[in-house]
Design an enzyme around this catalytic site. Structure first.
Site: not given
Ligand code: CO8
Length: 379
Positions: A163
């Site tokens: 990123c």
């Molecule tokens: N629909 C409904 N519910 C869901 C879904 C979904 N799709 N997914 C997860 N849930 C549920 C989970 O099961 C969980 O349920 P429970 O509480 O019952 O266990 C609940 O929702 C909460 O799940 P999470 O804790 O996973 O949810 P978050 O609130 O943490 O949100 C995010 C998830 C949006 C992914 C968030 O954590 C986020 O954005 N974090 C930052 C990530 C980030 O910045 N990453 C950077 C990566 S990008 C990068 O560096 C580039 C890499 C190279 C790219 C390569 C190309 C592919």
């Protein structure tokens, strides 16, 4: 950090943006994903009942928007991504003589940056292809872009810091200018993130989108009248396995996994969120102090576009108050996470309205962990 020799002051002369014309809304994405889930659960009903296979769970539009701020994404192959039997873009292999798809979208963004600066490609000294996923090992995509642009002199090379590739590219380009080794460097970031995203993974299927950006970094002496002076650049890395992609040339040599070619993006999103926010906010504060800049006076932040909540927290820590959309614009809602291109898209679309002497910050963060900050002033 910034040279006192005016001829060696690096500036951003112009940017370019290529946006694919195919768009997937959250509603379309979730419909296709849930169709896949239902099919999987029906086909595996006996194993699920016996407890040997875990049933899959539906995704939801509400969760995606609340957790990430993403509403839609642009992609290069919508039909196959949404086809529940395929769930991946399909790009037919091209003959070696034909321009590769990564170079193709990079060239589109690069041409726009050159046009916007009124720069002839013969005056460019170097091209850096800075992005998360290279299409092949060699020849470098940057050299192919150089050739496609008709740039006969100079050189190009590829660099990947996930990123943060674009900001690392901007510092590299700025260093060429500062040292006097170049006067004009093009940093191109083609991001086909849809190809390394696991569209069957509920936790991350909504995250990414495709795009290409280009930033023309030049010596102030040759820059067009409207440009952004680069006041300082700072990079940081800290190893973490919380965002990872194990795809690589050694995959076929692993006895355990050689028949499984799919090595895709994985992350521990919540850990990333918690660890990266303080790391980036601290880095920006230290960098501003080093440059004698009061961060609360920054007119605009062009932050990495991964998660709306992360940007809200980082902007608040930097500016000292909750940022509005004018102070910290988002493109995440319509582009999703476009890896290294995100902060550059935000800059490209939201810099023309600022006034001379306004201060701004381009900042990226992501896998590595890696982070890059670029403080700029409108000239
Ligand atoms: N629909 C409904 N519910 C869901 C879904 C979904 N799709 N997914 C997860 N849930 C549920 C989970 O099961 C969980 O349920 P429970 O509480 O019952 O266990 C609940 O929702 C909460 O799940 P999470 O804790 O996973 O949810 P978050 O609130 O943490 O949100 C995010 C998830 C949006 C992914 C968030 O954590 C986020 O954005 N974090 C930052 C990530 C980030 O910045 N990453 C950077 C990566 S990008 C990068 O560096 C580039 C890499 C190279 C790219 C390569 C190309 C592919």
């Amino acid at each position: 950090m910034t040279s006192n020799v005016s001829s060696n002051i690096p500036v951003i002369s112009a940017t370019g943006l290529f946006t694919p014309n195919q768009n997937i809304t959250n509603e379309e994405l979730v419909k296709s994903f849930n169709h896949y889930v239902d099919k999987f659960n029906t086909e595996n009903a006996d194993d699920i009942a016996a407890g040997t296979t875990e049933a899959l769970t539906h995704s939801s539009v509400e969760f995606i928007e609340k957790a990430s701020g993403i509403k839609a994404r642009n992609v290069l192959d919508k039909d196959n991504i949404l086809n529940p039997d395929i769930m991946s873009p399909l790009f037919p292999e091209r003959p070696d003589e034909e321009l590769s798809i990564l170079a193709e979208i990079g060239v589109k963004a690069a041409k726009q940056a050159l046009d916007n600066a009124g720069r002839d490609v013969s005056d460019v000294d170097a091209i850096l292809c800075a992005c998360s996923n290279m299409q092949r090992a060699y020849p470098a995509i940057a050299v192919e872009i150089q050739d496609a642009l008709g740039m006969e002199d100079g050189f190009g090379f590829d660099m990947n810091v996930a990123c943060s590739s674009a900001t690392f590219g901007i510092q590299t380009a700025a260093d060429y200018i500062r040292s006097g080794n170049a006067k004009s460097v093009l940093v191109v970031s083609p991001e086909i993130t849809s190809a390394h995203l696991n569209w069957r993974d509920r936790d991350s299927h909504f995250i990414f989108g495709d795009v290409a950006t280009a930033v023309l970094v030049e010596s102030k002496t040759i820059a067009p009248d409207n440009h952004w002076e680069i006041l300082g650049t700072k990079l940081k890395t800290k190893f973490s396995n919380n965002i990872r992609n194990n795809f690589g040339f050694l995959n076929r040599t692993s006895p355990e996994t050689r028949d499984d070619p799919d090595k895709l993006f994985v992350q521990e999103g919540r850990k990333v969120f918690k660890e990266v926010v303080p790391m980036v906010a601290t880095m920006i504060g230290e960098h501003a102090k080093h440059l004698n800049i009061d961060p609360t006076k920054l007119r605009r932040l062009w932050l990495h576009q991964a998660n709306a909540g992360m940007n809200r927290l980082i902007a608040q820590r930097v500016l000292g108050h909750e940022a509005n959309a004018d102070e910290s614009p988002t493109v995440l809602d319509s582009y999703a996470n476009t890896s290294s291109a995100g902060s550059i898209i935000a800059f490209h679309r939201h810099n023309a309205d600022l006034a001379v002497n306004d201060l701004g910050l381009i900042c990226s963060f992501g896998a590595g962990y890696s982070a890059g900050s670029v403080f700029v002033r409108k000239s």
